[in-house]
Scaffold this motif. Structure first.
Motif, PDB file in Angstrom:
ATOM      1  N   GLN A 140      -7.869  20.999  -3.473  1.00  0.00           N
ATOM      2  CA  GLN A 140      -9.321  20.907  -4.017  1.00  0.00           C
ATOM      3  C   GLN A 140      -9.180  20.447  -5.511  1.00  0.00           C
ATOM      4  OE1 GLN A 140     -10.993  25.180  -3.935  1.00  0.00           O
ATOM      5  NE2 GLN A 140     -12.867  24.255  -3.280  1.00  0.00           N
ATOM      6  N   ASP A 276     -15.608  30.223  -4.146  1.00  0.00           N
ATOM      7  CA  ASP A 276     -16.896  29.813  -4.288  1.00  0.00           C
ATOM      8  C   ASP A 276     -17.865  30.608  -4.954  1.00  0.00           C
ATOM      9  OD1 ASP A 276     -19.170  27.792  -3.277  1.00  0.00           O
ATOM     10  OD2 ASP A 276     -19.957  29.601  -2.495  1.00  0.00           O
ATOM     11  N   THR A 286     -16.874  21.688  -7.058  1.00  0.00           N
ATOM     12  CA  THR A 286     -16.039  21.122  -6.351  1.00  0.00           C
ATOM     13  C   THR A 286     -16.171  19.735  -6.045  1.00  0.00           C
ATOM     14  OG1 THR A 286     -15.174  23.225  -5.407  1.00  0.00           O
ATOM     15  CG2 THR A 286     -14.538  21.250  -4.131  1.00  0.00           C
ATOM     16  N   TYR A 288     -16.023  17.265  -3.689  1.00  0.00           N
ATOM     17  CA  TYR A 288     -15.591  17.120  -2.191  1.00  0.00           C
ATOM     18  C   TYR A 288     -15.225  15.720  -1.794  1.00  0.00           C
ATOM     19  CZ  TYR A 288     -17.630  22.027  -1.517  1.00  0.00           C
ATOM     20  OH  TYR A 288     -17.621  23.197  -1.660  1.00  0.00           O
ATOM     21  N   PHE A 291     -11.553  16.171  -1.608  1.00  0.00           N
ATOM     22  CA  PHE A 291     -11.269  17.411  -0.819  1.00  0.00           C
ATOM     23  C   PHE A 291     -10.306  16.849   0.338  1.00  0.00           C
ATOM     24  CE2 PHE A 291     -11.316  20.582   2.118  1.00  0.00           C
ATOM     25  CZ  PHE A 291     -11.415  21.756   1.484  1.00  0.00           C
ATOM     26  N   ARG A 313     -19.029  23.308   5.831  1.00  0.00           N
ATOM     27  CA  ARG A 313     -18.921  21.825   5.990  1.00  0.00           C
ATOM     28  C   ARG A 313     -18.069  21.496   7.039  1.00  0.00           C
ATOM     29  NH1 ARG A 313     -20.139  18.611   1.185  1.00  0.00           N
ATOM     30  NH2 ARG A 313     -20.910  19.914  -0.560  1.00  0.00           N
ATOM     31  N   ILE A 315     -14.921  19.274   8.238  1.00  0.00           N
ATOM     32  CA  ILE A 315     -14.066  18.748   7.690  1.00  0.00           C
ATOM     33  C   ILE A 315     -12.949  18.060   8.900  1.00  0.00           C
ATOM     34  CG2 ILE A 315     -11.868  19.187   6.032  1.00  0.00           C
ATOM     35  CD1 ILE A 315     -14.413  19.564   4.694  1.00  0.00           C
TER      36      ILE A 315
END
Length: 436
Positions: A140, A276, A286, A288, A291, A313, A315
């Protein structure tokens, strides 16, 4: 401290450079010392030291006329930087000596190194490979970390680790009512007042960020939701009794790059939910786009839903065979070396192609190989142990171009170019044998 200042550094608005400070007379040195001591006593700085210049440096990507894709650098007064550097050095020493920060951020503090988190992560990968355990790694990156620091929350973070009140006041006043002008192509803009954030060019900013983010890392590590590794050993060789050593690590971080380490997707989502909540409370965002997630578990779908707490999300985790980049080093859960080896080979080939028709001497080639090419390769391959054939392929690629540009026959014994009596061209295998 003034003697240790680097030359040719950009000064602040007053245009007082480091070279000027190094040539101060006795009276000026005495006045400077009194001013620095007064700042420490009252916990504040002169109003002129709050004024600074800001210059946005473009990143490697196309910035697309968006300031979020640039890196803002602050040009501060040199005397202010000297004072803050002294405070930072002494504060870092105390924090490291007393082991105050428990979060596992390996930047800034004495003894900290980028090698430590990489080695720890690699150890966990080796353990999963050996014992056939499930592993989830999440990388992250935090967007504009310094610019989003809330000064009020920073003050609470400093109070949390019992920093003296006068020192807290000094640190907070460094970033309170700060006025900046932006350097443009044609002059500078009018001054504006910063409302939030700490300065990118300030010496103490990295240490403050570590303190600011430490409560989250310490809390998550205390919950023991990470990956557990154990080792059996005999404390007494004359006895058959074995002892077990267990350690549970949930995270590793370096500056604003955080790696979450768990043994299941459920534990990972619990950690992401806590992170979060902390990020929302502290105005942290963050990135992303950077990520990454990797796991050795066989998934039914290529894309999975991950609960981050306030949002969900989709991913696409990398498989154990795919390599991901962390802190400039590429890793994969199968511990394969081919991907990094090909990268290192390409570094040498690109350089050889660049100098192929250039008029350079053997000494110039020696310097570039020894101080640019080989350190880059050594950094990329710091987690790997190559075979003799792999190291020989890289060394032979270096030797071929070196002999050619030095007008040496290709049949010249290799020992000559590695000899300290001739050129002392470094050999890659020395690095790997030394590391092992």
């Amino acid at each position: 401290m003034i003697r240790q200042l680097a030359n040719d550094k950009a000064p602040g608005i007053s245009q007082i450079s480091n070279e000027m400070l190094k040539h101060m007379g006795t009276l000026m040195k005495s006045a400077t010392l009194k001013l620095a001591n007064l700042c420490l006593q009252v916990g504040d700085i002169p109003e002129e030291w709050r004024h600074a210049l800001l210059y946005s440096i473009p990143k490697t990507m196309d910035w697309e006329y968006s300031l979020t894709k640039t890196r803002p650098i602050i040009l501060l007064e040199t005397l202010r930087k000297v004072l803050v550097k002294i405070v930072t050095k002494r504060l870092s020493k105390v924090i490291a000596k007393c082991n105050i920060l428990k979060g596992g951020n390996h930047a800034e503090l004495p003894g900290g190194s980028i090698e430590v988190p990489l080695r720890i992560i690699n150890t966990y990968i080796e353990d999963t490979k050996k014992n056939n355990k499930e592993l989830w790694l999440t990388f992250q990156d935090l967007s504009k970390a310094y610019n989003r620091v809330d000064i009020k929350m920073l003050k609470l973070a400093l109070q949390r680790i019992k920093i003296p009140k006068v020192l807290i006041c000094l640190i907070i006043n460094l970033f309170t009512n700060s006025k900046k002008s932006v350097i443009k192509e044609k002059g500078i803009t009018k001054q504006y007042t910063s409302i939030i954030g700490i300065d990118q060019g300030e010496v103490i900013s990295l240490l403050l960020w570590i303190i600011y983010y430490n409560p989250l890392l310490a809390e998550i590590n205390s919950l023991k939701m990470g990956y557990e590794i154990e080792h059996c050993f005999k404390s007494n060789v004359q006895s058959d009794q074995e002892e077990k050593l267990k350690i549970n690590i949930s995270s590793q971080s370096y500056m604003d790059d955080v790696t979450w380490i768990t043994k299941s997707k459920g534990q990972l989502e619990q950690i992401l939910k806590i992170a979060d909540e902390f990020n929302i409370m502290n105005n942290i965002q963050t990135n992303y786009d950077k990520f990454e997630m990797i796991t050795n578990k066989k998934l039914d779908k290529d894309i999975i839903e991950v609960n981050f707490g306030s949002s969900k999300r989709m991913i696409k985790p990398s498989t154990s065979k795919e390599s991901v980049r962390i802190l400039g080093v590429w890793i994969n859960l199968d511990l394969k070396t081919n991907y990094v080896f090909n990268q290192c080979k390409d570094i040498i080939k690109r350089y050889n192609k660049t100098i192929s028709f250039k008029q350079i001497t053997d000494l110039q080639m020696k310097y570039i190989y020894n101080h640019v090419i080989i350190p880059r390769i050594d950094y990329k391959a710091q987690l790997l142990v190559w075979t003799n054939s792999q190291t020989e392929k890289l060394n032979s690629t270096c030797r071929y171009m070196f002999k050619r540009k030095a007008s040496l026959p290709l049949t010249t014994p290799n020992s000559i170019i590695y000899s300290s009596l001739v050129t002392l061209l470094k050999i890659l295998i020395r690095f790997k044998l030394k590391d092992n």
